[in-house]
Motif scaffolding. Structure first.
Motif, PDB file in Angstrom:
ATOM      1  N   ALA A 142       0.275   3.485  -3.299  1.00 49.51           N
ATOM      2  CA  ALA A 142      -0.842   4.397  -3.031  1.00 49.51           C
ATOM      3  C   ALA A 142      -0.549   5.808  -3.539  1.00 49.51           C
ATOM      4  O   ALA A 142       0.562   6.320  -3.393  1.00 49.51           O
ATOM      5  CB  ALA A 142      -1.142   4.438  -1.539  1.00 49.51           C
ATOM      6  N   LEU A 184      -1.786   9.191  -2.551  1.00 46.57           N
ATOM      7  CA  LEU A 184      -2.540   9.795  -1.475  1.00 46.57           C
ATOM      8  C   LEU A 184      -3.307  11.026  -1.941  1.00 46.57           C
ATOM      9  O   LEU A 184      -2.884  11.741  -2.848  1.00 46.57           O
ATOM     10  CB  LEU A 184      -1.614  10.160  -0.316  1.00 46.57           C
ATOM     11  N   LEU A 193       0.837  -1.206   0.000  1.00 45.52           N
ATOM     12  CA  LEU A 193       0.000   0.000   0.000  1.00 45.52           C
ATOM     13  C   LEU A 193       0.866   1.248   0.000  1.00 45.52           C
ATOM     14  O   LEU A 193       0.598   2.209  -0.740  1.00 45.52           O
ATOM     15  CB  LEU A 193      -0.924  -0.011   1.213  1.00 45.52           C
ATOM     16  N   SER A 235      -3.810  10.092   4.097  1.00 44.87           N
ATOM     17  CA  SER A 235      -4.169  11.158   3.161  1.00 44.87           C
ATOM     18  C   SER A 235      -4.617  12.439   3.857  1.00 44.87           C
ATOM     19  O   SER A 235      -4.838  13.452   3.191  1.00 44.87           O
ATOM     20  CB  SER A 235      -5.297  10.680   2.233  1.00 44.87           C
ATOM     21  N   PRO A 279      -6.903  -1.531   4.839  1.00 43.07           N
ATOM     22  CA  PRO A 279      -6.113  -0.698   3.913  1.00 43.07           C
ATOM     23  C   PRO A 279      -6.804   0.630   3.590  1.00 43.07           C
ATOM     24  O   PRO A 279      -6.125   1.663   3.463  1.00 43.07           O
ATOM     25  CB  PRO A 279      -5.995  -1.576   2.666  1.00 43.07           C
ATOM     26  N   PHE A 304      -5.247   4.254   4.265  1.00 42.52           N
ATOM     27  CA  PHE A 304      -5.183   5.205   3.151  1.00 42.52           C
ATOM     28  C   PHE A 304      -5.818   6.533   3.554  1.00 42.52           C
ATOM     29  O   PHE A 304      -5.256   7.605   3.294  1.00 42.52           O
ATOM     30  CB  PHE A 304      -5.890   4.628   1.925  1.00 42.52           C
TER      31      PHE A 304
END
Length: 381
Positions: A230, A232, A226, A285, A277, A281
């Motif tokens: 990811a 963000l 992740l 973020s 997850p 996230f």
């Protein structure tokens, strides 16, 4: 995400806060567990999933903290950093566990009355080293790998995956890491659906070790993946939403009955594979804007690991009291609240008077450049 002038990287304050929220849920879960007759009537039913949440957080932040440092950091330095971060509180948890064990009744713990002090002290010393003990050395009767401080089993697996990360996983491409994560997710779902949950991992036998490795492999390396893939976003009120989602997942009632265990197993596995997850996230973020919010997240992050690794000796004592007196939760709640507050207070005292000074001294001795109280690492407790 907060920029820290004493560190070379921004600091995920919300992830620290989420770690603290989950740790407090673990304490509440274990207190309520003392009054449960089965998994079906357990209050804060899915609190055990906090362990898997911690593993996922750990994978994400280990990747963030170390993935780009390997050109100037040796494997030995990595292990030294991890030991300095984790081991002092492992020692304290084992000592507190021995003190509480010495004064506990033997009603719900059948072996306590038969255990000499020298044997208890031997188990305490072994626990301080994180070496697991086999069921034949159990001194409580619950077949725990660490009978003075049960939750330490998850730290054992944390060390194992940290070693694997340093030796192998840090070098894996995103494709190979993705394959590892997919296979690990399949093993986790198979375990949960067939067993009805992911509970287990705290004994040193083949079946329990299978559960332990299933519980750590997907979350840790899923968190690492992740971090690597990811993109963000800027999400407003991320701490509020991610905290609420964490609490909802951990507090949800048992799904299904004993005749359709697969339903709860599906809930467990999908929570770990999909919802956790998403929570991380969201947390990664967002950014804390208010001074109060920053203080809350810092406090929760500071006590999260200490409370996880020191609260369970109090739970042993509380469980023995409930068992001996046959006290229902509706009558025990004043003591329940007192134990909860005591767990937080002990964790904070250990943090300020022991953990931070010891880690500062060890870092100075090791000439580690990262300041202890600003370290943005997340452990699996």
């Amino acid at each position: 995400m907060k920029t820290n002038s004493l560190s070379t990287k921004p600091h995920y304050a919300i992830l620290d806060g989420l770690r603290g929220v989950a740790a407090l849920m673990v304490v509440a879960f274990h207190l309520c567990e003392a009054h449960a007759t089965s998994h079906q009537d357990q209050i804060i039913n899915h609190g055990y999933l906090a362990v898997d949440f911690f593993f996922l957080l750990s994978g994400f932040v280990i990747g963030y903290a170390y993935d780009d440092r390997w050109g100037k950091m040796t494997i030995g330095n990595f292990f030294k950093r991890r030991l300095i971060r984790l081991q002092p509180m492992v020692v304290m948890g084992s000592i507190i566990g021995a003190v509480c064990y010495y004064f506990q009744s033997s009603g719900v713990f059948p072996i306590i009355g038969q255990t000499p002090v020298w044997q208890m002290l031997l188990i305490m010393v072994i626990g301080c080293t994180m070496l697991p003990i086999p069921p034949s050395m159990d001194i409580r009767g619950w077949a725990e790998t660490y009978p003075l401080n049960g939750p330490a089993w998850s730290l054992f697996y944390e060390y194992v995956v940290n070693i694997f990360y340093a030796l192998v996983a840090r070098k894996l491409s995103k494709t190979v890491l993705s394959i590892l994560v997919i296979l690990s997710a399949g093993a986790l779902i198979h375990l949960a659906v067939n067993q009805g949950d992911v509970i287990g991992g705290w004994s040193l036998n083949a079946e329990q070790m299978r559960i332990g490795f299933c519980r750590v492999m997907f979350p840790f390396f899923g968190g690492l993946l992740l971090f690597r893939i990811a993109k963000l976003r800027n999400i407003k009120n991320a701490f509020v939403w991610s905290s609420l989602l964490t609490i909802i997942v951990l507090a949800a009632p048992r799904i299904g009955t004993t005749e359709n265990l697969w339903m709860n197993g599906l809930y467990d596995s999908l929570s770990i594979v999909l919802i956790f997850p998403l929570i991380i996230f969201l947390g990664a973020s967002g950014e804390i804007q208010s001074a109060v919010g920053k203080k809350i997240c810092k406090f929760l992050g500071d006590i999260s690991y200490p409370i996880y690794i020191t609260h369970y000796p109090l739970i042993y004592t509380y469980t023995a009291w409930v068992f001996d007196k046959k006290i229902p939760l509706k009558e025990a709640y004043p003591i329940t609240i007192l134990v909860f507050i005591a767990a937080v207070a002990i964790a904070y005292a250990c943090l300020k008077w022991y953990d931070e000074p010891v880690r500062a001294w060890l870092n100075k001795r090791a000439k580690a450049p990262v300041k202890v109280k600003h370290e943005s690492e997340v452990e699996a407790k």
